[in-house]
Design a protein around this motif. Structure first.
Motif, PDB file in Angstrom:
ATOM      1  N   ASP A 184      -8.927   0.740 -41.365  1.00 53.96           N
ATOM      2  CA  ASP A 184      -7.709   1.104 -40.640  1.00 53.96           C
ATOM      3  C   ASP A 184      -7.150   2.392 -41.259  1.00 53.96           C
ATOM      4  O   ASP A 184      -6.601   2.383 -42.375  1.00 53.96           O
ATOM      5  CB  ASP A 184      -6.677  -0.023 -40.731  1.00 53.96           C
ATOM      6  CG  ASP A 184      -5.458   0.212 -39.852  1.00 53.96           C
ATOM      7  OD1 ASP A 184      -4.938   1.352 -39.849  1.00 53.96           O
ATOM      8  OD2 ASP A 184      -5.013  -0.738 -39.185  1.00 53.96           O
ATOM      9  N   SER A 185      -7.270   3.506 -40.541  1.00 50.51           N
ATOM     10  CA  SER A 185      -6.893   4.816 -41.089  1.00 50.51           C
ATOM     11  C   SER A 185      -5.415   4.891 -41.459  1.00 50.51           C
ATOM     12  O   SER A 185      -5.055   5.472 -42.491  1.00 50.51           O
ATOM     13  CB  SER A 185      -7.214   5.920 -40.069  1.00 50.51           C
ATOM     14  OG  SER A 185      -8.594   5.978 -39.836  1.00 50.51           O
ATOM     15  N   GLN A 186      -4.564   4.315 -40.612  1.00 51.22           N
ATOM     16  CA  GLN A 186      -3.132   4.404 -40.870  1.00 51.22           C
ATOM     17  C   GLN A 186      -2.737   3.640 -42.129  1.00 51.22           C
ATOM     18  O   GLN A 186      -1.978   4.138 -42.970  1.00 51.22           O
ATOM     19  CB  GLN A 186      -2.340   3.872 -39.659  1.00 51.22           C
ATOM     20  CG  GLN A 186      -0.829   4.081 -39.768  1.00 51.22           C
ATOM     21  CD  GLN A 186      -0.449   5.528 -40.002  1.00 51.22           C
ATOM     22  OE1 GLN A 186      -0.858   6.413 -39.242  1.00 51.22           O
ATOM     23  NE2 GLN A 186       0.318   5.799 -41.052  1.00 51.22           N
ATOM     24  N   LYS A 187      -3.280   2.423 -42.279  1.00 50.86           N
ATOM     25  CA  LYS A 187      -2.976   1.638 -43.476  1.00 50.86           C
ATOM     26  C   LYS A 187      -3.535   2.307 -44.727  1.00 50.86           C
ATOM     27  O   LYS A 187      -2.901   2.296 -45.795  1.00 50.86           O
ATOM     28  CB  LYS A 187      -3.543   0.216 -43.337  1.00 50.86           C
ATOM     29  CG  LYS A 187      -2.800  -0.639 -42.318  1.00 50.86           C
ATOM     30  CD  LYS A 187      -3.386  -2.037 -42.259  1.00 50.86           C
ATOM     31  CE  LYS A 187      -2.637  -2.898 -41.250  1.00 50.86           C
ATOM     32  NZ  LYS A 187      -3.234  -4.263 -41.151  1.00 50.86           N
ATOM     33  N   ALA A 188      -4.723   2.897 -44.595  1.00 48.78           N
ATOM     34  CA  ALA A 188      -5.328   3.605 -45.722  1.00 48.78           C
ATOM     35  C   ALA A 188      -4.456   4.812 -46.107  1.00 48.78           C
ATOM     36  O   ALA A 188      -4.232   5.075 -47.305  1.00 48.78           O
ATOM     37  CB  ALA A 188      -6.740   4.061 -45.367  1.00 48.78           C
ATOM     38  N   LEU A 189      -3.947   5.519 -45.099  1.00 41.90           N
ATOM     39  CA  LEU A 189      -3.086   6.665 -45.352  1.00 41.90           C
ATOM     40  C   LEU A 189      -1.783   6.242 -46.043  1.00 41.90           C
ATOM     41  O   LEU A 189      -1.299   6.923 -46.954  1.00 41.90           O
ATOM     42  CB  LEU A 189      -2.778   7.379 -44.033  1.00 41.90           C
ATOM     43  CG  LEU A 189      -1.992   8.688 -44.121  1.00 41.90           C
ATOM     44  CD1 LEU A 189      -2.736   9.708 -44.971  1.00 41.90           C
ATOM     45  CD2 LEU A 189      -1.720   9.248 -42.727  1.00 41.90           C
ATOM     46  N   ASP A 190      -1.261   5.088 -45.629  1.00 41.20           N
ATOM     47  CA  ASP A 190      -0.049   4.558 -46.271  1.00 41.20           C
ATOM     48  C   ASP A 190      -0.294   4.294 -47.750  1.00 41.20           C
ATOM     49  O   ASP A 190       0.544   4.615 -48.605  1.00 41.20           O
ATOM     50  CB  ASP A 190       0.399   3.271 -45.574  1.00 41.20           C
ATOM     51  CG  ASP A 190       0.920   3.525 -44.159  1.00 41.20           C
ATOM     52  OD1 ASP A 190       1.237   4.694 -43.858  1.00 41.20           O
ATOM     53  OD2 ASP A 190       0.977   2.562 -43.368  1.00 41.20           O
ATOM     54  N   ASP A 191      -1.464   3.696 -48.064  1.00 42.32           N
ATOM     55  CA  ASP A 191      -1.798   3.415 -49.468  1.00 42.32           C
ATOM     56  C   ASP A 191      -1.976   4.700 -50.272  1.00 42.32           C
ATOM     57  O   ASP A 191      -1.585   4.787 -51.441  1.00 42.32           O
ATOM     58  CB  ASP A 191      -3.085   2.581 -49.550  1.00 42.32           C
ATOM     59  CG  ASP A 191      -2.833   1.101 -49.307  1.00 42.32           C
ATOM     60  OD1 ASP A 191      -1.651   0.709 -49.262  1.00 42.32           O
ATOM     61  OD2 ASP A 191      -3.812   0.342 -49.169  1.00 42.32           O
ATOM     62  N   LEU A 192      -2.579   5.703 -49.642  1.00 44.04           N
ATOM     63  CA  LEU A 192      -2.845   6.959 -50.344  1.00 44.04           C
ATOM     64  C   LEU A 192      -1.565   7.746 -50.629  1.00 44.04           C
ATOM     65  O   LEU A 192      -1.482   8.464 -51.621  1.00 44.04           O
ATOM     66  CB  LEU A 192      -3.813   7.812 -49.515  1.00 44.04           C
ATOM     67  CG  LEU A 192      -5.263   7.296 -49.428  1.00 44.04           C
ATOM     68  CD1 LEU A 192      -6.028   8.036 -48.347  1.00 44.04           C
ATOM     69  CD2 LEU A 192      -5.969   7.425 -50.767  1.00 44.04           C
ATOM     70  N   THR A 193      -0.602   7.612 -49.728  1.00 45.58           N
ATOM     71  CA  THR A 193       0.651   8.355 -49.910  1.00 45.58           C
ATOM     72  C   THR A 193       1.695   7.574 -50.714  1.00 45.58           C
ATOM     73  O   THR A 193       2.717   8.127 -51.097  1.00 45.58           O
ATOM     74  CB  THR A 193       1.257   8.718 -48.533  1.00 45.58           C
ATOM     75  OG1 THR A 193       1.369   7.530 -47.730  1.00 45.58           O
ATOM     76  CG2 THR A 193       0.391   9.739 -47.817  1.00 45.58           C
ATOM     77  N   ASN A 194       1.389   6.310 -50.977  1.00 42.84           N
ATOM     78  CA  ASN A 194       2.279   5.488 -51.804  1.00 42.84           C
ATOM     79  C   ASN A 194       1.852   5.646 -53.266  1.00 42.84           C
ATOM     80  O   ASN A 194       0.731   5.272 -53.630  1.00 42.84           O
ATOM     81  CB  ASN A 194       2.188   4.028 -51.369  1.00 42.84           C
ATOM     82  CG  ASN A 194       3.141   3.135 -52.146  1.00 42.84           C
ATOM     83  OD1 ASN A 194       3.180   3.165 -53.374  1.00 42.84           O
ATOM     84  ND2 ASN A 194       3.917   2.338 -51.426  1.00 42.84           N
ATOM     85  N   PRO A 195       2.692   6.199 -54.127  1.00 38.79           N
ATOM     86  CA  PRO A 195       2.293   6.460 -55.521  1.00 38.79           C
ATOM     87  C   PRO A 195       1.778   5.214 -56.242  1.00 38.79           C
ATOM     88  O   PRO A 195       0.792   5.282 -56.990  1.00 38.79           O
ATOM     89  CB  PRO A 195       3.575   6.985 -56.178  1.00 38.79           C
ATOM     90  CG  PRO A 195       4.377   7.531 -55.041  1.00 38.79           C
ATOM     91  CD  PRO A 195       4.076   6.665 -53.868  1.00 38.79           C
ATOM     92  N   GLU A 196       2.424   4.088 -56.014  1.00 39.32           N
ATOM     93  CA  GLU A 196       2.025   2.859 -56.703  1.00 39.32           C
ATOM     94  C   GLU A 196       0.645   2.396 -56.245  1.00 39.32           C
ATOM     95  O   GLU A 196      -0.224   2.075 -57.060  1.00 39.32           O
ATOM     96  CB  GLU A 196       3.065   1.770 -56.424  1.00 39.32           C
ATOM     97  CG  GLU A 196       2.849   0.511 -57.259  1.00 39.32           C
ATOM     98  CD  GLU A 196       3.945  -0.524 -57.030  1.00 39.32           C
ATOM     99  OE1 GLU A 196       3.649  -1.710 -57.251  1.00 39.32           O
ATOM    100  OE2 GLU A 196       5.069  -0.144 -56.625  1.00 39.32           O
ATOM    101  N   SER A 197       0.436   2.380 -54.907  1.00 45.76           N
ATOM    102  CA  SER A 197      -0.868   1.960 -54.372  1.00 45.76           C
ATOM    103  C   SER A 197      -1.957   2.943 -54.773  1.00 45.76           C
ATOM    104  O   SER A 197      -3.084   2.555 -55.123  1.00 45.76           O
ATOM    105  CB  SER A 197      -0.806   1.864 -52.844  1.00 45.76           C
ATOM    106  OG  SER A 197       0.162   0.942 -52.442  1.00 45.76           O
ATOM    107  N   ASN A 198      -1.629   4.234 -54.715  1.00 38.27           N
ATOM    108  CA  ASN A 198      -2.600   5.265 -55.073  1.00 38.27           C
ATOM    109  C   ASN A 198      -3.045   5.113 -56.521  1.00 38.27           C
ATOM    110  O   ASN A 198      -4.235   5.205 -56.849  1.00 38.27           O
ATOM    111  CB  ASN A 198      -1.972   6.643 -54.854  1.00 38.27           C
ATOM    112  CG  ASN A 198      -2.982   7.765 -54.975  1.00 38.27           C
ATOM    113  OD1 ASN A 198      -3.608   7.924 -56.008  1.00 38.27           O
ATOM    114  ND2 ASN A 198      -3.131   8.555 -53.922  1.00 38.27           N
ATOM    115  N   SER A 199      -2.071   4.837 -57.394  1.00 39.03           N
ATOM    116  CA  SER A 199      -2.390   4.653 -58.810  1.00 39.03           C
ATOM    117  C   SER A 199      -3.271   3.437 -59.024  1.00 39.03           C
ATOM    118  O   SER A 199      -4.228   3.469 -59.821  1.00 39.03           O
ATOM    119  CB  SER A 199      -1.082   4.507 -59.605  1.00 39.03           C
ATOM    120  OG  SER A 199      -1.353   4.275 -60.967  1.00 39.03           O
TER     121      SER A 199
END
Length: 568
Positions: A392-407
């Motif tokens: 899911d591209s949108q959910k993946a993008l949300d994780d990538l732009t969320n500092p906590e999830s990205n970390s």
């Protein structure tokens, strides 16, 4: 131990283990007591013939076949030839069952986006090499159903064609029947625009003809009528659509020759002699059109093309040398492009395997990775974000732009890299220990540095006291990991439950490889899929020419008899 009451070639009571004995074991024991060869013994229990295999795979146990304690088994004698024929029939049935099982397994792995175990992928394409899709994304469930059915039908048809070339017509007929069943599950509206089903019908009737099985006469007539109607729908009136798509070429000529010949044979055996002669006359004219002049063949071959390719090109291009050479050059370029695309797809599959499976065991979508990477995100981060979110591209993008999830994703990727390093180091250690080196010395040498196993081996051989032969008995199987450079192990353990890239794919592929896959048959099926759009029309018409002459002679005989009767 269970007791079986044997009668017939030998009478007595036989003690067997129903859970472990198979039919071949029972037949061999009865044959030994009857002083006969096993292939001459036929076993019947409860009104059923006990066959060596009961499902296409491995021999079933007697208990699975319904044989019970105190069951009565009749042992009858058959001739050696009859026994061999029976065994050949059973072998053929086993092979056909394997083909169906392997085709089903391949389709299930390749039609729904799952990551293939192999390093290739099966996709439906049209004659232009474009990927075929049925329906819309909102109707994906039905689309997959049609795609599986179409893929199954095409795969079985390709295998049947291979069997026909090897003159295994009975086997081919059974496989074609399975292919027909698969096509019947497709959307009829889609099938109207393609010629795959009509081609399959013609191949089935060709098998009837080559088997000289007159009992199929009425069915042959029905199939040929359906085939002609389907060919006209797909190819257009007088093949106008084919002519347009193929720039005026005639790839379908040999196909029409075979169809008209078979229509003539069906008409002849139905007593429709005038219809048979008209069809044979038309087929003969096409046969002469397809004869390649030696001079034209030499000219095309002098350009560096193989004889088989040159003949096909000349037939398709109505013996025009210039057009044939142009056709061969185009085909060569297409094959080169196809090889390039296939290699690119193979690399993508290997890349997908590196990223692992989603929680629902799907491959990470390469195209969606490219989309998010183009925004500026790192590839590995994108792949992991998509993997976690079922592409899911949108959910993946949300994780990538969320500092906590990205970390968290970055920590997990680093953890996975360390895990892979440890696994690689463990494998290196086990490989060296298996050669006979002492485990403590191997671990020490690996820690000392160097990724090259040959360098480590030379170092071990150069050390005093390093004796591979003496150390061979010291090979414990305990896994020893390399040090982790002082970094703590990752605590993200729940990722394995949801689909760890390393564990989920390896577990799935290993299980299928050992328990579910018939690798030999799957490879055979895959190799039959050449991707050659002209393969269905590339018919060597020698047998057709002989049959035309044979049936024209038969018609002449019938006409002669009729004239003789008229005179009398």
């Amino acid at each position: 131990m269970a007791k079986l009451k044997i009668a017939g070639t030998w009478s007595g009571v036989l003690e067997v283990e129903l859970e472990s004995w198979t039919v071949p074991m029972l037949r061999e024991e009865v044959a030994k007591r009857s002083n006969m060869l096993p292939e001459t013994i036929n076993l019947i229990c409860a009104g059923k013939v006990l066959k060596d295999d009961h499902g296409g795979g491995c021999d079933s146990k007697l208990s699975q076949l319904g044989v019970k304690n105190n069951s009565k088994v009749l042992a009858t004698r058959i001739s050696v030839d009859e026994g061999k024929s029976l065994m050949a029939e059973e072998e053929r049935s086993r092979r056909v069952a394997r083909i169906k099982a392997a085709a089903t397994a391949l389709v299930n792995r390749h039609a729904d986006g799952s990551l293939p175990v192999e390093d290739f992928n099966l996709e439906l394409e049209d004659q232009n090499g474009e990927k075929v899709r049925f329906g819309s994304e909102t109707d994906r469930r039905f689309e997959l159903s049609f795609e599986r059915a179409m893929m199954m039908g095409l795969m079985l048809h390709a295998n049947a064609k291979s069997l026909i070339k090897r003159q295994m017509y009975k086997d081919a007929l059974e496989v074609l029947t399975m292919g027909e069943e698969a096509f019947s599950l497709c959307d009829p509206k889609v099938l109207e625009f393609v010629d795959n089903v009509p081609l399959l019908q013609i191949d089935m009737v060709w098998c009837y003809f080559m088997l000289r099985d007159i009992s199929w006469l009425s069915e042959a007539g029905i199939r040929l009528r359906k085939a002609r109607e389907g060919i006209e729908r797909a190819h257009g009136k007088d093949s106008s659509r084919v002519r347009l798509l193929q720039a005026g070429r005639h790839p379908e000529l040999a196909l029409h020759l075979r169809m008209e010949l078979l229509e003539a044979v069906a008409a002849y055996h139905s007593g429709q002699f005038d219809k048979a002669r008209n069809a044979l006359t038309s087929a003969q004219a096409k046969f002469f059109q397809l004869q390649v002049p030696d001079e034209s063949l030499s000219l095309v071959m002098s350009m560096g093309f193989k004889e088989q390719d040159a003949k096909r090109a000349l037939r398709i291009c109505s013996q025009d040398v210039g057009s044939a050479i142009d056709f061969l050059v185009e085909e060569k370029a297409k094959r080169a492009k196809e090889r390039e695309d296939n290699e690119q797809r193979r690399k993508e599959i290997m890349e997908q395997k590196r990223y692992g499976l989603t929680p629902l065991k799907k491959a990470v979508d390469i195209e969606k990775i490219k989309e998010l990477v183009s925004i500026g995100f790192e590839k590995e981060l994108v792949a992991e974000a998509l993997r976690r979110n079922e592409n899911d591209s949108q959910k993946a993008l949300d994780d990538l732009t969320n500092p906590e999830s990205n970390s968290a994703i970055q920590l997990y990727i680093e953890s996975r890299k360390r895990k892979r390093c440890r696994q690689a180091a463990d494998a290196k250690i086990e490989q060296l220990v298996a050669m006979g080196f002492e485990r403590p010395r191997v671990i020490e040498a690996c820690r000392a540095g160097g990724d090259d196993i040959h360098q480590i081996m030379l170092q071990l051989l150069g050390e005093p006291g390093s004796n591979p032969t003496a150390a061979a008995n010291n090979n414990a199987s305990t896994s020893i990991s390399m040090p982790n450079n002082g970094e703590p192990s990752s605590s993200i353990n729940n990722e394995n439950v949801e689909g760890d890239p390393d564990s989920s794919f390896e577990e799935t592929s290993a299980t299928e490889d050992v328990n579910g896959r018939d690798v030999e048959m799957e490879d055979e099926l895959a190799n039959d899929l050449t991707g050659d759009v002209f393969a269905d029309y590339d018919i060597e018409v020698t047998k057709e020419g002989e049959a035309i002459s044979e049936y024209l002679s038969l018609l002449d005989s019938v006409a002669g008899i009729a004239i003789e009767k008229a005179r009398n």
